[in-house]
Scaffold this motif. Structure first.
Motif, mmCIF file in Angstrom:
data_model
loop_
_atom_site.group_PDB
_atom_site.id
_atom_site.type_symbol
_atom_site.label_atom_id
_atom_site.label_comp_id
_atom_site.label_asym_id
_atom_site.label_seq_id
_atom_site.Cartn_x
_atom_site.Cartn_y
_atom_site.Cartn_z
ATOM 1 N N ALA A 147 1.000 -1.201 0.121
ATOM 2 C CA ALA A 147 -0.130 -0.020 0.185
ATOM 3 C C ALA A 147 1.231 0.687 -0.163
ATOM 4 C CB ALA A 147 -1.065 -0.718 1.148
ATOM 5 N N VAL A 148 0.330 2.320 -0.398
ATOM 6 C CA VAL A 148 0.947 3.155 -1.082
ATOM 7 C C VAL A 148 0.404 4.718 -1.009
ATOM 8 C CG1 VAL A 148 1.304 3.435 -3.351
ATOM 9 C CG2 VAL A 148 3.463 4.550 -1.701
ATOM 10 N N SER A 149 0.809 5.754 -0.174
ATOM 11 C CA SER A 149 -0.502 7.007 0.262
ATOM 12 C C SER A 149 0.597 7.913 -1.516
ATOM 13 C CB SER A 149 -0.281 8.172 1.065
ATOM 14 O OG SER A 149 1.844 8.622 1.078
ATOM 15 N N ALA A 150 -0.652 8.692 -1.765
ATOM 16 C CA ALA A 150 -0.182 9.324 -2.946
ATOM 17 C C ALA A 150 1.144 10.722 -2.690
ATOM 18 C CB ALA A 150 -0.829 10.772 -2.718
ATOM 19 N N ASN A 151 1.707 10.232 -0.998
ATOM 20 C CA ASN A 151 2.757 11.568 -1.403
ATOM 21 C C ASN A 151 4.167 10.231 -0.790
ATOM 22 O OD1 ASN A 151 2.337 13.925 -1.441
ATOM 23 N ND2 ASN A 151 0.274 13.319 0.285
ATOM 24 N N GLY A 152 3.598 8.986 -0.488
ATOM 25 C CA GLY A 152 4.718 8.117 -0.680
ATOM 26 C C GLY A 152 4.677 6.882 0.360
ATOM 27 N N ALA A 153 3.800 7.373 1.203
ATOM 28 C CA ALA A 153 4.278 6.472 2.709
ATOM 29 C C ALA A 153 3.693 5.409 2.040
ATOM 30 C CB ALA A 153 3.278 7.005 3.578
ATOM 31 N N GLY A 154 4.617 4.546 2.215
ATOM 32 C CA GLY A 154 4.051 2.537 2.273
ATOM 33 C C GLY A 154 3.926 2.045 3.243
ATOM 34 N N THR A 155 3.625 0.612 2.568
ATOM 35 C CA THR A 155 3.851 -0.184 3.887
ATOM 36 C C THR A 155 4.355 -1.133 3.069
ATOM 37 O OG1 THR A 155 1.513 -0.018 5.587
ATOM 38 C CG2 THR A 155 2.447 -2.077 5.784
ATOM 39 N N SER A 156 5.080 -2.088 2.858
ATOM 40 C CA SER A 156 6.094 -3.358 2.400
ATOM 41 C C SER A 156 5.880 -4.569 4.151
ATOM 42 C CB SER A 156 6.888 -2.658 1.423
ATOM 43 O OG SER A 156 8.081 -3.059 2.824
ATOM 44 N N VAL A 157 5.183 -5.807 2.833
ATOM 45 C CA VAL A 157 5.451 -7.037 3.008
ATOM 46 C C VAL A 157 6.546 -7.472 2.611
ATOM 47 C CG1 VAL A 157 4.480 -9.279 4.457
ATOM 48 C CG2 VAL A 157 3.261 -6.950 4.535
ATOM 49 N N PRO A 215 15.665 -7.286 9.782
ATOM 50 C CA PRO A 215 15.803 -5.620 9.154
ATOM 51 C C PRO A 215 15.131 -4.663 10.565
ATOM 52 C CG PRO A 215 14.284 -5.867 7.761
ATOM 53 C CD PRO A 215 14.672 -7.418 8.668
ATOM 54 N N ALA A 216 16.245 -3.635 10.468
ATOM 55 C CA ALA A 216 15.776 -2.590 12.039
ATOM 56 C C ALA A 216 14.367 -1.687 11.060
ATOM 57 C CB ALA A 216 17.125 -1.603 11.739
ATOM 58 N N GLN A 217 13.937 -1.224 11.859
ATOM 59 C CA GLN A 217 12.877 -0.274 12.203
ATOM 60 C C GLN A 217 11.948 -1.382 11.136
ATOM 61 O OE1 GLN A 217 12.709 2.665 13.304
ATOM 62 N NE2 GLN A 217 14.274 2.103 14.061
ATOM 63 N N SER A 218 11.681 -2.330 11.415
ATOM 64 C CA SER A 218 10.731 -3.107 11.096
ATOM 65 C C SER A 218 9.588 -3.978 12.050
ATOM 66 C CB SER A 218 11.502 -4.446 10.017
ATOM 67 O OG SER A 218 12.079 -5.436 10.908
ATOM 68 N N SER A 219 8.470 -4.404 11.594
ATOM 69 C CA SER A 219 7.953 -5.838 13.182
ATOM 70 C C SER A 219 7.544 -6.736 12.352
ATOM 71 C CB SER A 219 6.682 -5.616 12.555
ATOM 72 O OG SER A 219 5.925 -4.241 13.447
ATOM 73 N N VAL A 220 8.130 -7.759 12.793
ATOM 74 C CA VAL A 220 8.207 -9.629 12.798
ATOM 75 C C VAL A 220 6.512 -10.084 12.462
ATOM 76 C CG1 VAL A 220 9.014 -11.852 12.245
ATOM 77 C CG2 VAL A 220 10.461 -9.633 12.683
ATOM 78 N N ILE A 221 5.786 -10.134 11.607
ATOM 79 C CA ILE A 221 5.179 -11.761 11.606
ATOM 80 C C ILE A 221 4.962 -13.044 12.276
ATOM 81 C CG2 ILE A 221 2.798 -11.965 9.762
ATOM 82 C CD1 ILE A 221 3.647 -9.756 8.582
ATOM 83 N N GLY A 222 6.280 -13.359 11.384
ATOM 84 C CA GLY A 222 6.604 -14.876 12.442
ATOM 85 C C GLY A 222 7.677 -15.128 11.436
ATOM 86 N N ALA A 266 7.446 2.741 4.901
ATOM 87 C CA ALA A 266 8.249 4.145 4.945
ATOM 88 C C ALA A 266 7.412 5.314 5.294
ATOM 89 C CB ALA A 266 7.532 3.536 2.946
ATOM 90 N N LEU A 267 8.401 6.019 4.824
ATOM 91 C CA LEU A 267 7.998 8.166 5.740
ATOM 92 C C LEU A 267 7.457 8.395 3.879
ATOM 93 C CD1 LEU A 267 10.989 8.918 7.362
ATOM 94 C CD2 LEU A 267 8.531 7.805 8.402
ATOM 95 N N PRO A 268 6.765 9.464 4.263
ATOM 96 C CA PRO A 268 5.419 10.328 3.311
ATOM 97 C C PRO A 268 7.201 11.209 2.484
ATOM 98 C CG PRO A 268 5.102 10.796 4.680
ATOM 99 C CD PRO A 268 5.858 9.995 5.724
#
Length: 160
Positions: free
Chosen positions: A38-48, A70-77, A156-158
């Motif tokens: 998913a990504v916003s119009a200004n580049g904020a995003g979620t990557s898996v 990786p640093a700054q990540s959430s682990v799903i499993g 990801a930051l906008p």
């Protein structure tokens, strides 16, 4: 027309396969981003993404991977499959990280083909690059290879 090739500029939302990383990628409006969901119009995003490695166990009671989370990540499993039988005096093994060596599994099988599917119960953030830890239960490892896959989500930051 360039021997059948049409050279075009990628547009926001285009998707493609990154063969060298083994993952999907999408254009966020400026650049290609691996695993972008998913990504916003200004580049904020979620990557898996899934980060996979084959780890050869070192002799002893524990065996740490190189930093794979990786640093700054959430682990799903974390999922795993024993590629070559784990030998030594351990009766089973645990999968986790330093300080929580059973976070992703305990009582795991030693035979080739054995597997683990360790889900993170609640969102868990890692703020620095972190190795996985494999620990012998009731003894030590002497040999074996395990394929590990870390299922991560990053934000990801906008853009400015």
């Amino acid at each position: 027309m360039n021997a059948g090739w049409a050279i075009v500029t990628p547009q926001a939302g285009w998707q493609g396969w990154l063969a060298d990383e083994g993952t999907m990628a999408a254009v966020d409006g400026t650049t290609w981003v691996a695993g972008l969901g998913a990504v916003s119009a200004n580049g904020a995003g979620t990557s898996v993404r899934v980060i996979e490695l084959d780890h050869t166990l070192t002799a002893g009671g524990t065996s740490d991977t190189a930093p794979v989370i990786p640093a700054q990540s959430s682990v799903i499993g974390v999922t795993a499959r024993v590629l070559t039988t784990i030998s030594g005096s351990a009766a089973a093994w645990r999968l986790g990280v330093a300080g929580s060596d059973d976070r992703y599994g305990t009582g795991l099988g030693l035979a080739a083909g054995s597997w683990a599917r360790g889900l993170t119960g609640t969102p868990l953030a890692y703020y620095s690059d972190t190795p996985l830890r494999l620990s012998g239960e009731g003894g030590d490892f002497s040999d074996g290879t395990v394929r590990l896959a870390v299922h991560v989500m990053k934000l990801a930051l906008p853009r400015i």
